[in-house]
Design a protein around this motif. Structure first.
Motif, PDB file in Angstrom:
ATOM      1  N   PRO A 110      24.600 -21.785   2.293  1.00  0.00           N
ATOM      2  CA  PRO A 110      24.046 -23.292   1.749  1.00  0.00           C
ATOM      3  C   PRO A 110      24.117 -24.447   2.670  1.00  0.00           C
ATOM      4  N   THR A 111      23.270 -25.394   2.466  1.00  0.00           N
ATOM      5  CA  THR A 111      23.236 -26.639   3.477  1.00  0.00           C
ATOM      6  C   THR A 111      23.943 -27.860   2.722  1.00  0.00           C
ATOM      7  N   PHE A 112      24.742 -28.356   3.671  1.00  0.00           N
ATOM      8  CA  PHE A 112      25.722 -29.635   2.998  1.00  0.00           C
ATOM      9  C   PHE A 112      24.934 -31.052   3.772  1.00  0.00           C
ATOM     10  N   ASP A 113      23.950 -30.959   4.134  1.00  0.00           N
ATOM     11  CA  ASP A 113      23.273 -32.053   4.905  1.00  0.00           C
ATOM     12  C   ASP A 113      23.209 -33.146   3.973  1.00  0.00           C
ATOM     13  N   THR A 114      23.067 -32.944   2.785  1.00  0.00           N
ATOM     14  CA  THR A 114      22.802 -34.088   1.761  1.00  0.00           C
ATOM     15  C   THR A 114      24.199 -35.015   1.535  1.00  0.00           C
ATOM     16  N   PHE A 115      25.403 -34.628   2.186  1.00  0.00           N
ATOM     17  CA  PHE A 115      26.595 -35.355   2.019  1.00  0.00           C
ATOM     18  C   PHE A 115      26.784 -36.491   2.978  1.00  0.00           C
ATOM     19  N   ASN A 116      25.692 -36.848   3.880  1.00  0.00           N
ATOM     20  CA  ASN A 116      25.804 -37.714   4.788  1.00  0.00           C
ATOM     21  C   ASN A 116      25.886 -39.047   4.502  1.00  0.00           C
ATOM     22  N   ASP A 117      25.074 -39.334   3.431  1.00  0.00           N
ATOM     23  CA  ASP A 117      25.020 -40.718   2.904  1.00  0.00           C
ATOM     24  C   ASP A 117      26.239 -41.012   2.286  1.00  0.00           C
ATOM     25  N   GLU A 118      26.575 -39.954   1.355  1.00  0.00           N
ATOM     26  CA  GLU A 118      27.847 -40.236   0.696  1.00  0.00           C
ATOM     27  C   GLU A 118      29.052 -40.451   1.473  1.00  0.00           C
TER      28      GLU A 118
END
Length: 610
Positions: A110-118
């Motif tokens: 899985p990718t966890f790149d969406t955690f950057n902004d948070e």
């Protein structure tokens, strides 16, 4: 500042990483080899590798590690807090994906790149919180111009003389003597000799006789004149000076499309800091807080596993903790039971989908319960009521301010007066506190200030001195207001303890004789649920001692010193719940603009805080 932040499994698989600078070497690999793989026995969560320091924390239930890398020479006291909050947010968001990694049938990473902004939002919130705490611990240093050392310089003496000249005769005598000394020092610095100064001062002046000596404990004639503010020769200048001190421009309300000036909500005084801190306030690290108790209301639901259907039995323990949490916020037992029951009813039968889902459900159900409690049973639109009375009955609208001693009745009466003046109402203040020494003089000062602060200067005071019957003074003031086309009459009453029967009888007489349109109870937020006892006994006294066949009760509440109670808003809830009457205003400071409205969302946020 951080150089790198990495989230990885204990086996060394990097799930997510963010670099802020080029890293020399591989400090995270060194940490894994020297500490994790070697299983080094250490109580510390800090590790040094070359020019870097590393600090980490574990999420043992998922076997992942959170590592922060920074320069060894830096001191970052907020890192422990940052690691805890990042761990909480990452686990809450990606718990299912991380668990799926260990499944045998897992074929994709899985990718966890969406955690950057948070992650960036959490970093900003933690840094802002740390900055606020440091500013609270150490005061802002004084400027050199504010020190005594500056006053002893030639420039300081010159500025002192200029201020003295502007102040005129109102400067204290001791200040003039000190300024004269500074002037002589400043002249010496400019090459003026002492003899020249004496010769120039003798020109054109007659010789004065010896001045009388002023002994300790006595006041000279000049001092008495400087302290006499009863005259009118410099009133305008004094009020102009006070005007800059008694209005906080940043606390002003806004005007609606109809041109009505409305005070701001109490939540707006945070200047946006709460939006950042909301990321940190919903819970704390479950490893460091027993049973999640200190993590706020949301921390109590951490034990509920994802995918589970909630039942009354499952919710019994979190509801008991929630009831205890509300009690810590000064919420009365009856209100706490009602709020917990409403939240439990909204959660039964729901399948848990993560902490964020539970947070949303808890907030929605708390809003339902608190809206039912805080919903007013009488009108809170005072401006509309004033216009209705003026248009239909051709008389002034009357408001009586009652309460115990020292809660700020006169101060908050003046704040309400300022609000009415901003709405172009003519206001008459009735000085009916004929018991407390200085009460009438206090209102005179307020009226004088309000005339200078408002474009609409239609405010006057009606007074008859001390020792008179307050009910009669109020009646005469209302008649005077009606004869002179005033829109509102504000009745200031003496402070009285709720158990003082003679004074409570006098209050019941004032209410029965004058029938004010609005009876405002002014209570102090600091005393907690003691204010509820005061409110109940005021209502009982006005009912028992009234000569009217239909005795009046408290119509609305003003809660003072609300800026001193942090998030313990339980007293506000209790007062509204017991009486069924709304809190129309809360006082949050010392200026005339420090009058706010309290809304349901602000109360919910305060109750959710740990």
């Amino acid at each position: 500042m951080l150089d790198q932040f990495t989230i990885a499994t204990k086996g060394g698989i990097v799930l997510w990483s963010k670099e802020y600078a080029d890293i020399a070497g591989h400090p995270v690999d060194s940490l894994v080899q020297d500490v994790l793989i070697q299983s080094a026995r250490t109580e510390s969560t800090k590790y040094h590798s070359g020019e870097y320091s590393l600090q980490w924390t574990f999420a043992n239930e998922l076997n992942i590690i959170f590592v922060a890398v920074y320069q060894k020479i830096l001191q970052l006291p907020y890192l422990e807090d940052l690691l805890g909050h990042v761990k909480r947010h990452f686990v809450a968001r990606f718990e299912q994906e991380i668990k799926a990694l260990v499944e045998p049938e897992c074929t994709t990473f899985p990718t966890f790149d969406t955690f950057n902004d948070e992650f960036e939002r959490v970093c900003r919130a933690v840094e802002a919180k740390n900055l606020q705490q440091r500013q609270g611990r150490q005061g802002v240093p004084r400027k050199f111009e504010d020190t005594k050392k500056f006053q002893s310089t030639a420039r300081g003496a010159k500025l002192e003389l200029e201020e003295l000249a502007q102040a005129g005769e109102h400067a204290p005598l001791s200040g003039r003597r000190q300024a004269a000394k500074m002037r002589s020092w400043g002249d010496r610095g400019n090459g003026v000799k002492k003899g020249d100064e004496i010769d120039s001062s003798k020109k054109g002046k007659k010789k004065k006789g010896k001045e009388n000596r002023v002994w300790d404990g006595q006041a000279a004639k000049g001092d008495l004149q400087a302290l006499d503010f009863s005259g009118s020769k410099n009133d305008a200048g004094e009020v102009d000076y006070a005007a800059s001190k008694l209005v906080d421009e940043s606390a002003r309300g806004e005007r609606t499309s109809d041109g009505i000036y409305e005070v701001a909500d109490v939540a707006e005084r945070s200047n946006g800091v709460d939006e950042d801190f909301a990321l940190l306030e919903d819970s704390r690290d479950s490893q460091n807080t027993p049973s999640g108790k200190s993590g706020g209301i949301l921390g109590m639901f951490r034990s509920l596993t994802s995918g589970r259907v909630l039942t009354a039995e499952v919710l019994a323990e979190p509801m008991a903790q929630m009831r205890e949490h509300l009690a810590d916020k000064n919420v009365a037992a009856d209100i706490a039971d009602e709020v917990c029951q409403t939240v439990a009813d909204g959660l039964v039968g729901v399948r848990v989908g993560g902490l964020q889902n539970i947070r949303k459900l808890v907030e929605q159900n708390m809003e339902t319960a608190l809206t039912r409690i805080l919903a007013p049973v009488s009108s809170t639109d005072i401006i509309r009521d004033i216009e209705h009375v003026r248009r239909q009955q051709k008389r002034p609208y009357t408001m009586a301010f009652v309460g115990v001693n020292g809660v700020g009745k006169s101060t908050n009466l003046s704040k309400v007066c300022y609000w009415l003046l901003q709405n172009n109402k003519r206001v008459l203040i009735a000085a009916c506190d004929t018991f407390r020494s200085g009460a009438v003089e206090q209102l005179r000062v307020h009226v004088r200030n309000l005339r200078a602060l408002s474009d609409n200067q239609d405010v006057e005071i009606y007074e008859r001195g001390y020792g008179k019957d307050s009910a009669t003074i109020a009646k005469d003031a209302i008649a005077f207001g009606a004869a002179n086309a005033f829109d509102v009459v504000l009745i200031d009453t003496a402070g009285r303890m709720q158990d003082n029967e003679p004074l409570m009888r006098a209050l019941a007489k004032l209410v029965s004789l004058n029938s004010p349109d609005k009876i405002l109870f002014v209570g102090e937020a600091l005393v907690g649920n003691e204010a509820v006892d005061q409110l109940q006994k005021f209502n009982r006294a006005m009912r028992d001692f009234s000569a009217h066949p239909r005795p009046r009760q408290i119509d609305a509440i003003i809660l003072t010193k609300f800026d001193t109670i942090d998030d313990r808003v339980g007293a506000a809830l209790s007062m509204t719940y017991i009486t069924g009457q709304p809190i129309v205003f809360v006082g949050t400071g010392q200026t005339y603009t420090d009058l706010r409205k309290m809304n349901v969302s602000q109360v919910i946020r305060a109750l959710l805080r740990p």
